[in-house]
Design an enzyme around this catalytic site. Sequence first.
Site, PDB file in Angstrom:
ATOM      1  N   CYS A   1       0.878  -1.189   0.000  1.00  0.00           N
ATOM      2  CA  CYS A   1       0.000   0.000   0.000  1.00  0.00           C
ATOM      3  C   CYS A   1       0.901   1.220   0.000  1.00  0.00           C
ATOM      4  CB  CYS A   1      -0.921  -0.010   1.218  1.00  0.00           C
ATOM      5  SG  CYS A   1      -1.892  -1.515   1.429  1.00  0.00           S
ATOM      6  N   ALA A   2       1.583   1.463  -1.119  1.00  0.00           N
ATOM      7  CA  ALA A   2       2.685   2.426  -1.153  1.00  0.00           C
ATOM      8  C   ALA A   2       2.234   3.874  -1.088  1.00  0.00           C
ATOM      9  CB  ALA A   2       3.520   2.207  -2.407  1.00  0.00           C
TER      10      ALA A   2
ATOM     11  N   LYS B   1       7.423   5.538   2.482  1.00  0.00           N
ATOM     12  CA  LYS B   1       8.147   4.384   3.036  1.00  0.00           C
ATOM     13  C   LYS B   1       8.915   3.652   1.942  1.00  0.00           C
ATOM     14  CE  LYS B   1       5.131   3.608   7.031  1.00  0.00           C
ATOM     15  NZ  LYS B   1       4.173   4.720   6.746  1.00  0.00           N
TER      16      LYS B   1
ATOM     17  N   CYS C   1      -1.146   3.715  11.162  1.00  0.00           N
ATOM     18  CA  CYS C   1      -1.004   4.947  11.946  1.00  0.00           C
ATOM     19  C   CYS C   1      -2.247   5.086  12.829  1.00  0.00           C
ATOM     20  CB  CYS C   1      -0.807   6.166  11.058  1.00  0.00           C
ATOM     21  SG  CYS C   1      -2.044   6.374   9.760  1.00  0.00           S
TER      22      CYS C   1
END
Length: 433
Positions: free
Chosen positions: A245-246, A251, A369
């Site tokens: 899930c870029a 990241k 998050c």
Amino acid sequence: MTPSARLQAVLDLLEEIETTPRPADALVSAYFRARRYIGSKDRAYASTTLYDVLRHHARFTWWLEQKTNTQPSPRARLLAYLTLVQEKAPEQIAELFNGSKFSPSRLDKNEEALLHKLKSHTVEHPSMPDEIKVECPDWAVLPLQQRFGKNFIREMQALLEPALLDLRINPLKTSRDDILKELKAMDIKAEACTLSPWGIRIQDRPSLAALPMLKNGLVEIQDEGSQLAALLVDAKPGQRVMDFCAGAGGKTLAIAAQMKNKGRITACDVLGGRLKRSAERFRRAGLHNIETRILKNENDPWLKRHKASFDRVLVDAPCSGTGTWRRNPDSRWRSLGPGLKKLLELQANILKSAARLVKPDGHLIYATCSLLPEENEGQIEKFLTNYSDFQAINCHEILANLPLGKQGISAYLSLTPLQHKTDGFFGAVLKKS
């Protein structure tokens, strides 16, 4: 801009946020892009004031419901802010709401009465419920109380503080010491982050345009907690890595740098526009070991064809975002995506799909998050119950050289603004046998 014109800009943004189903930060960016004539100091004032109003949403609602019989409006919230936070007298506010060009329209009789009712009060009141004082929406109170117990109030108060600006250096192009020296020469107060070996925390709020190192790929904006989540991947040069899930590639950039441009990292997402925009960030950073892949959904046929192909698979899962409330205060009260029930189903489906991609002895890394247990430990426990060929690795083994101490690192990575001065993050590493 005059003080009145600045307030009109804040009011414009509050009204747009109220009526437009887009995140506040996106609306703010679009507003100022369309008004490039607004100077940097005026933009900074309007943005700071706007976010301060948003951080007081529940408390202002409580006060306005006590003092009026109408639904709180963006204009009423701004009046409450000027009275309860900035402690301006009704006469001072009337001078600002003067109806002149580029200024808010004049106060009506009801608004004048409201100002006099709020006069001499403070933001909080003894009869105000705790969850209102700490701006916690009803749907999140019980799970967060269960998560934090007696520390619930302190943890929620930390989430009311504005987030600081963190940078992550690109180790392929520079060093942290060199960037700190460059920032010092620019009279920008900055220091090395205490947890991430790549991190720099900016103490001021400089204009991003004043940071040339952002334009040439020497640094990226990334919260220190997000940097630690990337470190959990523990990617090695020469490996094959999947960022499932870029998103915009934050990241991905950190992982590719870990790999020293050797091996291959595949950045995937269902939002093709964000992936396409990330390509410029990859180029700027000097990274050429990244390929992008747009997925139809978490069960895209392409994934099935790459079963057991990756040494590392990172799932930075879509989540409630409760850990980012410091920087996205509007997300507490606005539903701009799937509800929690649907998010839990989606997270489980993504984990199931991503697990197929992991080689024997490879790692599946799950991160959010979020501060909610059901999105974090709960998802991992359910997954391990159904997939006996995966076992959890103690995160301390991977992050042993970082000064996290006993707080926030054991079987899982668990960061909070109160304890670690980062966004709220969760991370788990699962090894496939």
